[in-house]
Design a protein around this motif. Structure first.
Motif, PDB file in Angstrom:
ATOM      1  N   LEU A 261       1.000  -1.570   0.125  1.00 39.32           N
ATOM      2  CA  LEU A 261      -0.430  -0.349  -0.158  1.00 39.32           C
ATOM      3  C   LEU A 261       1.201   1.463   0.107  1.00 39.32           C
ATOM      4  CD1 LEU A 261      -2.772   1.396   0.032  1.00 39.32           C
ATOM      5  CD2 LEU A 261      -2.560   1.376   2.545  1.00 39.32           C
ATOM      6  N   ALA A 262       2.053   1.538   1.166  1.00 38.73           N
ATOM      7  CA  ALA A 262       2.816   2.361   0.504  1.00 38.73           C
ATOM      8  C   ALA A 262       3.680   2.732  -0.461  1.00 38.73           C
ATOM      9  CB  ALA A 262       3.841   1.780   1.486  1.00 38.73           C
ATOM     10  N   LYS A 263       3.866   1.721  -1.335  1.00 39.48           N
ATOM     11  CA  LYS A 263       4.282   0.906  -2.880  1.00 39.48           C
ATOM     12  C   LYS A 263       3.507   1.904  -3.268  1.00 39.48           C
ATOM     13  CE  LYS A 263       7.652  -0.612  -4.992  1.00 39.48           C
ATOM     14  NZ  LYS A 263       7.740   0.227  -6.299  1.00 39.48           N
ATOM     15  N   ARG A 264       2.528   1.728  -3.190  1.00 37.37           N
ATOM     16  CA  ARG A 264       1.535   2.325  -4.553  1.00 37.37           C
ATOM     17  C   ARG A 264       1.519   3.716  -4.408  1.00 37.37           C
ATOM     18  NH1 ARG A 264      -0.122   1.273  -8.792  1.00 37.37           N
ATOM     19  NH2 ARG A 264      -0.230  -1.069  -8.244  1.00 37.37           N
ATOM     20  N   LEU A 265      -0.037   4.302  -2.801  1.00 40.28           N
ATOM     21  CA  LEU A 265       0.555   5.407  -3.199  1.00 40.28           C
ATOM     22  C   LEU A 265       1.744   6.659  -2.630  1.00 40.28           C
ATOM     23  CD1 LEU A 265      -1.707   5.433   0.245  1.00 40.28           C
ATOM     24  CD2 LEU A 265      -2.514   5.965  -2.130  1.00 40.28           C
ATOM     25  N   LEU A 266       3.360   6.162  -2.368  1.00 46.43           N
ATOM     26  CA  LEU A 266       4.209   6.914  -2.412  1.00 46.43           C
ATOM     27  C   LEU A 266       5.515   6.245  -3.457  1.00 46.43           C
ATOM     28  CD1 LEU A 266       5.397   6.533   1.097  1.00 46.43           C
ATOM     29  CD2 LEU A 266       4.699   8.162   0.431  1.00 46.43           C
ATOM     30  N   VAL A 267       4.858   5.266  -4.465  1.00 45.07           N
ATOM     31  CA  VAL A 267       5.806   4.989  -5.352  1.00 45.07           C
ATOM     32  C   VAL A 267       7.400   4.136  -5.201  1.00 45.07           C
ATOM     33  CG1 VAL A 267       6.714   5.725  -8.353  1.00 45.07           C
ATOM     34  CG2 VAL A 267       4.226   6.522  -7.014  1.00 45.07           C
ATOM     35  N   SER A 268       8.031   5.182  -4.939  1.00 46.03           N
ATOM     36  CA  SER A 268       9.350   4.723  -4.718  1.00 46.03           C
ATOM     37  C   SER A 268       9.551   3.796  -3.015  1.00 46.03           C
ATOM     38  CB  SER A 268      10.344   6.406  -3.586  1.00 46.03           C
ATOM     39  OG  SER A 268      11.198   5.632  -3.447  1.00 46.03           O
ATOM     40  N   THR A 269       9.853   2.841  -3.311  1.00 40.87           N
ATOM     41  CA  THR A 269      10.153   1.576  -3.389  1.00 40.87           C
ATOM     42  C   THR A 269      11.035   2.310  -1.249  1.00 40.87           C
ATOM     43  OG1 THR A 269      11.006  -0.472  -4.430  1.00 40.87           O
ATOM     44  CG2 THR A 269      11.919  -0.758  -2.303  1.00 40.87           C
TER      45      THR A 269
ATOM     46  N   ALA B  44       7.839  15.647  -0.216  1.00 41.84           N
ATOM     47  CA  ALA B  44       7.313  15.300  -1.032  1.00 41.84           C
ATOM     48  C   ALA B  44       8.145  15.338  -2.508  1.00 41.84           C
ATOM     49  CB  ALA B  44       5.601  15.001  -1.569  1.00 41.84           C
ATOM     50  N   SER B  45       8.482  16.704  -2.912  1.00 40.79           N
ATOM     51  CA  SER B  45       9.156  16.819  -4.145  1.00 40.79           C
ATOM     52  C   SER B  45       9.936  16.052  -4.747  1.00 40.79           C
ATOM     53  CB  SER B  45       9.287  18.023  -3.969  1.00 40.79           C
ATOM     54  OG  SER B  45       9.973  18.776  -3.033  1.00 40.79           O
ATOM     55  N   ASN B  46      10.901  15.383  -3.608  1.00 43.98           N
ATOM     56  CA  ASN B  46      12.384  14.866  -3.614  1.00 43.98           C
ATOM     57  C   ASN B  46      11.676  13.116  -4.004  1.00 43.98           C
ATOM     58  OD1 ASN B  46      13.929  16.757  -3.257  1.00 43.98           O
ATOM     59  ND2 ASN B  46      13.830  16.580  -0.975  1.00 43.98           N
ATOM     60  N   LEU B  47       9.850  12.823  -4.094  1.00 48.12           N
ATOM     61  CA  LEU B  47      10.159  10.847  -4.528  1.00 48.12           C
ATOM     62  C   LEU B  47      10.010  10.799  -5.867  1.00 48.12           C
ATOM     63  CD1 LEU B  47       6.763  11.538  -2.726  1.00 48.12           C
ATOM     64  CD2 LEU B  47       9.376  10.189  -1.716  1.00 48.12           C
ATOM     65  N   SER B  48      11.637   9.892  -5.884  1.00 49.59           N
ATOM     66  CA  SER B  48      11.361   9.752  -6.861  1.00 49.59           C
ATOM     67  C   SER B  48      10.389   8.206  -8.256  1.00 49.59           C
ATOM     68  CB  SER B  48      13.011   9.287  -6.754  1.00 49.59           C
ATOM     69  OG  SER B  48      12.701   7.998  -6.341  1.00 49.59           O
ATOM     70  N   LEU B  49      10.174   8.875  -8.962  1.00 52.35           N
ATOM     71  CA  LEU B  49       8.637   7.508  -9.606  1.00 52.35           C
ATOM     72  C   LEU B  49      10.629   6.285 -10.063  1.00 52.35           C
ATOM     73  CD1 LEU B  49       6.370   7.747 -10.607  1.00 52.35           C
ATOM     74  CD2 LEU B  49       7.038   8.609 -12.771  1.00 52.35           C
ATOM     75  N   VAL B  50       9.803   5.054  -9.473  1.00 49.29           N
ATOM     76  CA  VAL B  50      10.387   4.134 -10.024  1.00 49.29           C
ATOM     77  C   VAL B  50       9.219   3.068 -10.135  1.00 49.29           C
ATOM     78  CG1 VAL B  50      12.155   2.582  -9.400  1.00 49.29           C
ATOM     79  CG2 VAL B  50      12.659   4.992  -8.420  1.00 49.29           C
ATOM     80  N   HIS B  51       9.426   2.269 -11.054  1.00 55.87           N
ATOM     81  CA  HIS B  51       8.817   0.930 -10.870  1.00 55.87           C
ATOM     82  C   HIS B  51       9.121  -0.005 -11.520  1.00 55.87           C
ATOM     83  CE1 HIS B  51       4.749   3.092 -11.762  1.00 55.87           C
ATOM     84  NE2 HIS B  51       5.418   3.960 -12.678  1.00 55.87           N
ATOM     85  N   SER B  52       8.702  -1.367 -10.606  1.00 55.29           N
ATOM     86  CA  SER B  52       9.370  -2.258 -11.081  1.00 55.29           C
ATOM     87  C   SER B  52       9.185  -3.288 -11.886  1.00 55.29           C
ATOM     88  CB  SER B  52       8.660  -4.080 -10.338  1.00 55.29           C
ATOM     89  OG  SER B  52       7.385  -3.599  -9.698  1.00 55.29           O
ATOM     90  N   ASN B  53       9.975  -3.770 -12.736  1.00 53.30           N
ATOM     91  CA  ASN B  53       9.655  -4.206 -14.056  1.00 53.30           C
ATOM     92  C   ASN B  53       8.874  -5.761 -14.000  1.00 53.30           C
ATOM     93  OD1 ASN B  53      10.048  -1.988 -15.474  1.00 53.30           O
ATOM     94  ND2 ASN B  53      12.253  -3.119 -15.642  1.00 53.30           N
ATOM     95  N   TYR B  54       8.391  -6.246 -14.502  1.00 58.71           N
ATOM     96  CA  TYR B  54       7.557  -7.696 -14.914  1.00 58.71           C
ATOM     97  C   TYR B  54       8.244  -8.293 -15.595  1.00 58.71           C
ATOM     98  CZ  TYR B  54       4.240 -11.044 -15.964  1.00 58.71           C
ATOM     99  OH  TYR B  54       3.412 -11.948 -16.127  1.00 58.71           O
ATOM    100  N   GLN B  55       8.682  -9.418 -14.903  1.00 57.94           N
ATOM    101  CA  GLN B  55       9.535 -10.159 -15.796  1.00 57.94           C
ATOM    102  C   GLN B  55       8.587 -11.936 -15.745  1.00 57.94           C
ATOM    103  OE1 GLN B  55      13.600  -9.922 -14.552  1.00 57.94           O
ATOM    104  NE2 GLN B  55      13.796  -8.618 -16.045  1.00 57.94           N
TER     105      GLN B  55
END
Length: 169
Positions: free
Chosen positions: A20-28, A76-87
């Motif tokens: 849930l935190a990852k969905r909302l904050l995006v960054s791991t 919040a402006s420092n939060l980076s947008l990182v997505h995990s890749n599906y493999q």
């Protein structure tokens, strides 16, 4: 409440809190910090946990509130947008690229949903909570959860169809 009893109570939903935190904050990294902060707060108030009907629902609500507070803060402006890749093993490179693009597109569409829809789709479709549990966490009626989830899914479906049919982003 002793440490072992506390761990027995909170560890079963640790991964749900993180997701849930990852969905909302995006960054791991931010999600890990949020999870750690939540468990620290729960530990500090371990004596009061027995007052709650569902410690898990309480923790998910605390996580949601903490994440929203983080997003509103100056940091919040420092939060980076990182997505995990599906493999998926055993697929061709072209197919993997196509799957990654589709998964990334769905993540992007979820991120562009209104906050309430984003939160409900995470809790229902990813975390597998029941409608009544989500309603209690968000302090809304189960019918509102169903309607919001339906609208979120419909929006994602329409955007995906538009992209696939017309190549429009």
């Amino acid at each position: 409440m002793k440490q072992t009893e506390f761990l027995k109570t909170v560890m079963p939903f640790k991964d749900k809190v993180f997701r849930l935190a990852k969905r909302l904050l995006v960054s791991t990294e931010e999600a890990e910090d949020a999870t750690q902060e939540l468990f620290f707060k729960l530990w500090k108030n371990k004596g009061k946990l027995s007052n709650y009907k569902s410690v898990e629902a309480f923790a998910m609500t605390m996580t949601k509130n903490y994440c929203f507070d983080r997003l509103k803060s100056k940091q919040a402006s420092n939060l980076s947008l990182v997505h995990s890749n599906y493999q998926e093993k055993g697929t061709s490179l072209d197919r993997r690229v196509e799957l990654n693009d589709s998964v990334s597109k769905v993540h992007e569409l979820i991120e562009n949903l209104p906050e309430q829809q984003k939160l409900i789709i995470q809790l229902r479709d990813v975390e597998q909570y029941e409608f009544d549990e989500i309603a209690k966490m968000l302090n809304i009626k189960p019918t509102a959860v169903r309607v919001t989830l339906s609208r979120a899914r419909k929006t994602i479906k329409e955007q995906l169809l538009k992209q696939h049919n017309y190549g429009v982003s």
